[in-house]
Scaffold this active site. Sequence first.
Site, PDB file in Angstrom:
ATOM      1  N   TYR A  47       0.457  -1.399   0.115  1.00 42.02           N
ATOM      2  CA  TYR A  47      -0.152   0.024   0.253  1.00 42.02           C
ATOM      3  C   TYR A  47       0.584   1.304  -0.275  1.00 42.02           C
ATOM      4  O   TYR A  47       0.539   2.400  -0.726  1.00 42.02           O
ATOM      5  CB  TYR A  47      -1.135   0.069   0.976  1.00 42.02           C
ATOM      6  CG  TYR A  47      -1.867  -1.301   1.437  1.00 42.02           C
ATOM      7  CD1 TYR A  47      -2.079  -1.561   0.305  1.00 42.02           C
ATOM      8  CD2 TYR A  47      -2.848  -1.574   2.318  1.00 42.02           C
ATOM      9  CE1 TYR A  47      -3.273  -2.783   0.156  1.00 42.02           C
ATOM     10  CE2 TYR A  47      -3.580  -2.325   2.109  1.00 42.02           C
ATOM     11  CZ  TYR A  47      -3.747  -2.930   1.727  1.00 42.02           C
ATOM     12  OH  TYR A  47      -4.475  -4.487   1.306  1.00 42.02           O
ATOM     13  N   HIS A 105       0.424 -11.922   1.612  1.00 41.93           N
ATOM     14  CA  HIS A 105      -0.761 -10.505   1.012  1.00 41.93           C
ATOM     15  C   HIS A 105      -1.427 -11.272  -0.024  1.00 41.93           C
ATOM     16  O   HIS A 105      -2.853 -11.353  -0.216  1.00 41.93           O
ATOM     17  CB  HIS A 105      -0.030  -9.699   0.482  1.00 41.93           C
ATOM     18  CG  HIS A 105      -1.463  -8.711   0.469  1.00 41.93           C
ATOM     19  ND1 HIS A 105      -1.106  -7.337  -0.519  1.00 41.93           N
ATOM     20  CD2 HIS A 105      -2.376  -8.595   0.044  1.00 41.93           C
ATOM     21  CE1 HIS A 105      -1.474  -6.667  -0.161  1.00 41.93           C
ATOM     22  NE2 HIS A 105      -2.466  -6.849  -0.499  1.00 41.93           N
TER      23      HIS A 105
END
Length: 272
Positions: A47, A105
């Site tokens: 991110y 992830h």
Amino acid sequence: MEHLQTQGISLPRLGLGTFRLQGDACRVAVESALSLGYRHLDTAEMYGNEEPIGAAIAAAGVARQDLHVTTKVWHENLAPDAIRRAFDTSLKKLKLDHVDLYLVHWPSRNMNLPAIFETLMKLKGEGRTRAIGVANFTTALLKTVVEEIRAPIACNQIEYHVMLDQTPVREYLAAKSIPLVAYCPLAQGRVATDEVLTKIGRKHHASAAQVALKWLLDQDGVAAIPKASRPESQQANLDALKVTLDDEDRKAIAALPKDTRCVNPGFAPAWD
């Protein structure tokens, strides 16, 4: 706020997603959420916002033991040495001495799952993450992790909302008492204009988004992490907890088409 107990951690059932929040806007959003009472923050190496989140945590002055922080390692960094480097970088950016939950992830096609979980278990053993888990894992991958490797995963974080059926993976997680953390719980805003949800919302003096969120949080073992940058949206998501859906509402929601997947990158696994 209700919590889910999993692998020694207490996970608030409603958290703040931060994907696409950047820089000062991200810091302000996280500070706002913490001031409103959010205690579950979700971020990831990919991110690119761990630094402003760390700054917001430092500024907010919330006791560390009252805060749950999740971050994640990117699928390109799943070799043991790369995991350690990614983890050290994340911790430094967050300005923390530990995170509460560290996730893979995304699975990658050539990953060595036993080596990955050996590394994650070492990080846990060192007290640098309180728990470990996965995101975007299919039922087949979960079976390998849970039944063959016997890794003590604290959750599987997947896309889940009123417009996407996740029955196979949800039932597997429930059978193993592993929480499902729903990302994109509002289908990236698509729920807001749905006529069925809007009609249910009118009945309860709530928005379509609040109805969609409460539908998720009414399910055992499910947490949700909607992204919200504005204080009004953050508060509206908290207020969704007060909505009481009835059987008629649930029946109407069950009848909605459930084939909308918002997140499906080229490297995604073959979904259930």
